[in-house]
Scaffold this active site. Sequence first.
Site, PDB file in Angstrom:
ATOM      1  N   GLY A  27      62.545  59.397  54.537  1.00 19.82           N
ATOM      2  CA  GLY A  27      63.888  60.249  54.633  1.00 19.82           C
ATOM      3  C   GLY A  27      65.153  59.652  54.198  1.00 19.82           C
ATOM      4  CB  SER A  28      67.731  59.190  52.582  1.00 22.22           C
ATOM      5  OG  SER A  28      68.701  58.298  52.926  1.00 22.22           O
ATOM      6  CB  VAL A  34      64.362  57.641  59.341  1.00 21.01           C
ATOM      7  CG1 VAL A  34      63.370  57.299  60.128  1.00 21.01           C
ATOM      8  CG2 VAL A  34      66.340  57.537  59.592  1.00 21.01           C
ATOM      9  CG  ASP A 128      73.401  67.172  62.071  1.00 19.73           C
ATOM     10  OD1 ASP A 128      73.946  68.199  60.984  1.00 19.73           O
ATOM     11  OD2 ASP A 128      73.209  66.014  61.022  1.00 19.73           O
TER      12      ASP A 128
END
Lengths: 280, 226, 117
Positions: A27-28, A34, A128
Amino acid sequence: MNVERLREALRAPDFSGTKYRLIEPLGSGGMGAVYLGEDTELGRRVAIKVMHLDDPAQEARVLASLEHPGIVPVHDSGRLPDGRVFYAMKYVEGRRLVEHRDPAPLRTFLKVCEAVAFAHSRGVVHRDLKPENIMIGSFGEALIMDWGIARWHEHPEEPGVALGTPGYMAPEQARGEPVDPRADIYALGAILRLLLPPPIPRRLEAICRRATAEAPEDRYPAVTQLAADVARYLDGQPVSAYRENLWERAGRLAARHRVALLLVLAYLLMRTVLFFFVRR
Amino acid sequence: MIVATRSADPVERRQAFEILVSAYWKPVYKHLRMKWNQTDEDAQDLTQAFFGRTMENAFFQGYDPAKSSFRTYLRLCLDGFASNERKAARRLKRGGGAQILSLDFESAEGELRQIEIADGVSVEERFHQEWVRSVFALAVERLRAFCDERGKTSHYRLFARYDLEEERVTYAQLAQEFTLPATDVTNYLAWARREFRRIVLEVLRELTATEREFREEARYVLGVQK
Amino acid sequence: MNKPILGIGTGAVLGAFDGLTALFTPEAAPQIVGIVIGSTLKGAIAGVAAGVFARKVQSVPKGILFGLAVGLLLAYLVAAFPDPNGKHYYFEIMLPGSIVGALVGFATQRYGGSVAA
């Protein structure tokens, strides 16, 4: 010239010269991407985060300072040949909270609170928190991921930089103001609301409302207090966020001692039956 | 670069404008063709005139990096310029056909023909996409020159074959095609990509005014916006 | 609180209360003292058993079932003795006795504190 192909070429990490082997992208995000990789020396799978730019490994330092079963541990950090910083973390095989059908969402939520409270006790604000950043491992453990924009709250970022995810971001954070642990409490309140299937009981709704209050001073002052309120709810005790009336109090007590109440009623019923029918 | 366009040193200023023009002329031309419906000739004239104007005047004095990226600022300037030109219909007065810059408009026209009109991308967004394409084109050109200088033409050719051509090939196919051992293909390509990345970021440094703008533009170019 | 002690306390109180309900039965009234003492003892014994069980098995349903069974057994032993008229009161003693046992079993599981090892 295919722009997307060139973007891929720019982003693709080159792990030559390191002990890691790339397996596949996972994922990004805004700060980095990652990848699933393999530590060729130890023969284990790891999640490797590669920063998009030559950002310092702030996240790795934050994670290294947070050793807790609810926080994904960092194993190692280094630089790729092109100068980008990367770091290897434990690869968690599980599901993200957002995809997880949780039979006991409040228990999971308490585990998350425990990890966040630990980070706060070390002076770190995640900034986050959202269901996508919480993994549920194969043993049911909850792990908080993506500490990319986490900061030590004694060293806030300069005002004006609004980072985070809308819907989970505290209003003061969205305005780019410096934040403290109460910004995470806001996000936890939003997560709690999402975890609960409607209709949400009044007392839980009150907990969510207090956690996500517009003004930080109206929220719980600490995650431990939010968690304590949720634990009290689970235990059938009154919660600090909600003032109940007499009927609600009676209903809660009846629900809390349901089995004892049923047994007493059964006893009284039996006595009544015996008195009126068996003796005669 | 943006700072250098305001420089008192004419050499420095000229160099800054060269970079500016090379990164922006195609997006500007295509924007004029697509958003302002200019004919190819008019768009060529307006492109020349626009960059001529930016050179003549203290055009970028109004740019504030805190408010927007330079790319957005330039697009807004271009829209203002095109609107004024249209209103005043001054093309003839301007002395249509005056060539200030040597620009390959034919290649831009060729690229325009490949653009799908109804792909849902706004003209403003297309301007920015074209800018990314120009940045990449500039970096590819610099990479080629850099490889030539160092006698690493095979590295560049591998990069061009693998990353620039539409056809997807494997490392094994490349090894066969270039008669190189597979490990060399891996190493050469990794080197070329590394240099390409360095050059792209170098170009972006030249095209931006502040560190923050650089980082935001880099994220945009890399396609990893927050 | 320690589970066996909680069991004894709860069992004794509930047993005494259960014994006192004999006041509603005129023919049992002359023997009320003996009934209350017997019932209290019965409750206390059921409480000890349930408390010891709760130490070994942590399960509310199992605790209730165990209490129910012990209550039933003890009540049967009591009911097996007839009154001076030779009459047995199986229903009157066993049914409430089993529920008192279940209540004691529940209380030891739900409210009994963990015992330090």
